[in-house]
Design an enzyme around this catalytic site. Structure first.
Site, PDB file in Angstrom:
ATOM      1  N   CYS A   1       0.814  -1.225   0.000  1.00 40.41           N
ATOM      2  CA  CYS A   1       0.000   0.000   0.000  1.00 40.41           C
ATOM      3  C   CYS A   1       0.846   1.273   0.000  1.00 40.41           C
ATOM      4  O   CYS A   1       0.654   2.164  -0.836  1.00 40.41           O
ATOM      5  CB  CYS A   1      -0.985  -0.025   1.168  1.00 40.41           C
TER       6      CYS A   1
ATOM      7  N   HIS B   1      -2.713   1.340   6.831  1.00 38.05           N
ATOM      8  CA  HIS B   1      -3.026   1.178   5.404  1.00 38.05           C
ATOM      9  C   HIS B   1      -3.209   2.561   4.811  1.00 38.05           C
ATOM     10  O   HIS B   1      -3.671   3.491   5.485  1.00 38.05           O
ATOM     11  CB  HIS B   1      -4.294   0.342   5.209  1.00 38.05           C
TER      12      HIS B   1
ATOM     13  N   HIS C   1      -5.699   1.952  -4.467  1.00 37.80           N
ATOM     14  CA  HIS C   1      -4.782   1.414  -3.457  1.00 37.80           C
ATOM     15  C   HIS C   1      -4.359   0.005  -3.834  1.00 37.80           C
ATOM     16  O   HIS C   1      -4.945  -0.632  -4.718  1.00 37.80           O
ATOM     17  CB  HIS C   1      -5.433   1.438  -2.066  1.00 37.80           C
TER      18      HIS C   1
END
Length: 344
Positions: A260, A308, A320
């Protein structure tokens, strides 16, 4: 030895004996019925397995953040150690040259000082020339003392730099061990998550979507209109869109695979902007804005620990790198609890 007398059974004992007898009869009757194995524990419901997969992915992301942080630190330390070692080598060469020069000067002075100055004056054909040479020799002695002090300081500096380099090498070794430990943790959790995903029925497995994990209401109405991105944010957003479909590879920051924070770091690097390696650090690398002000290119961090991160894409969506097995893609911005929006 005294003999033991058996006591007469009390009323309670007689009742117990009768109960035991009845149980024995019942056991004998039931014994005629074929025994069956105890039923196996039912498999975990599919919802429970999906929740467990989500939990494992979350923990794997947290471990990946720790891995990325340790890895970035070891990379920085490796460069610092290399720079320190180069500096130490140059200092050692300088000290060696200073020692050689001082040795030659000391030898010359010893040879010149081997003759008594008054005798040298008597033997000199030109007393004025001798006095001039003696004056030069005094100046050389003063310079000699100065260079000796410089050598001593250089040696002290070298010893200090060597000690600092040794400390960095020790920290580097600890960092490498930490990287290896975090790597094992990530791999173990991801392997368990993959096994659980594979245990889902085909339809459930094919339809498994990370965005369904949060159970949050759609946040599209709370997000900004998402006008066209421009400048470096626009360039980073274009790079992120170009990465759509690339695989999630934990610990990777492109160009063929991403985790990520690796995706957002790589995307902004294409725009000439250097971001830190971890999502926690990235979330603090710009100006905080509200979700209603979000524009394409803004960084969206998730969970309280910002473990994240994605890039806002407008219209209530983010780009993402979700998790292993899922490529870089669009998902609703509300797929997980949003902790911050950062404009770089």
């Amino acid at each position: 030895m005294g003999s033991h007398r058996r006591l007469a059974p009390s009323g309670f004992d007689r009742g117990s004996a009768a109960a035991v007898g009845l149980l024995s009869v019942a056991a004998a009757v039931l014994g005629a019925v074929p025994a069956t194995a105890a039923p196996a524990a039912p498999a975990a419901p599919q919802d429970d397995r999906r929740a467990e997969v989500d939990r494992l992915h979350t923990e794997a992301e947290q471990a990946t953040e720790a891995y990325n942080k340790a890895d970035a630190r070891t990379d920085a330390l490796q460069k610092e150690v290399g720079t320190a070692q180069d500096s130490i080598a140059r200092q050692q060469e300088r000290i060696n040259s200073m020692r050689d020069a001082l040795g030659s000067l000391a030898g010359a002075q010893y040879r010149s000082g081997g003759i008594d100055p008054s005798l040298a004056l008597l033997l000199s054909a030109n007393p004025d020339e001798y006095l001039e040479r003696a004056s030069v020799l005094d100046r050389i002695s003063i310079r000699h003392a100065g260079e000796l002090r410089e050598l001593q300081q250089a040696m002290r500096d070298l010893a200090q730099d060597r000690a600092e380099a040794a400390d960095k090498l020790s920290e580097l070794e600890k960092g490498r061990k930490a990287v290896a430990a975090h790597k094992k943790t990530v791999e173990r959790k991801l392997a368990k998550a993959r096994a659980l995903v594979n245990s889902l029925p085909d339809g459930e497995r094919a339809g498994y979507e990370r965005g369904s994990r949060s159970g949050r209401a759609d946040l599209t109405a709370l997000t900004g209109a998402g006008g066209p991105a421009s400048g470096r944010a626009g360039a980073a957003f274009a790079a992120a869109r170009a990465a759509l479909g690339k695989p999630y590879v934990w610990g990777a920051n492109g160009p063929s695979g991403f985790d990520c924070s690796g995706l957002t770091q790589w995307a902004y690097a294409q725009a000439g902007v250097g971001l830190p390696r971890t999502s926690q650090a990235q979330s603090g690398s710009g100006q905080r804005v509200s979700l209603s002000e979000a524009r394409p290119g803004d960084l969206v961090a998730y969970r309280d620990d910002a473990s994240h991160i994605g890039m806002y894409a407008g219209n209530g969506q983010v780009i993402h790198a979700p998790y292993p097995g899922a490529p870089v893609r669009y998902d609703p911005v509300g797929m997980m609890p949003v902790s911050s929006i950062t404009r770089v």
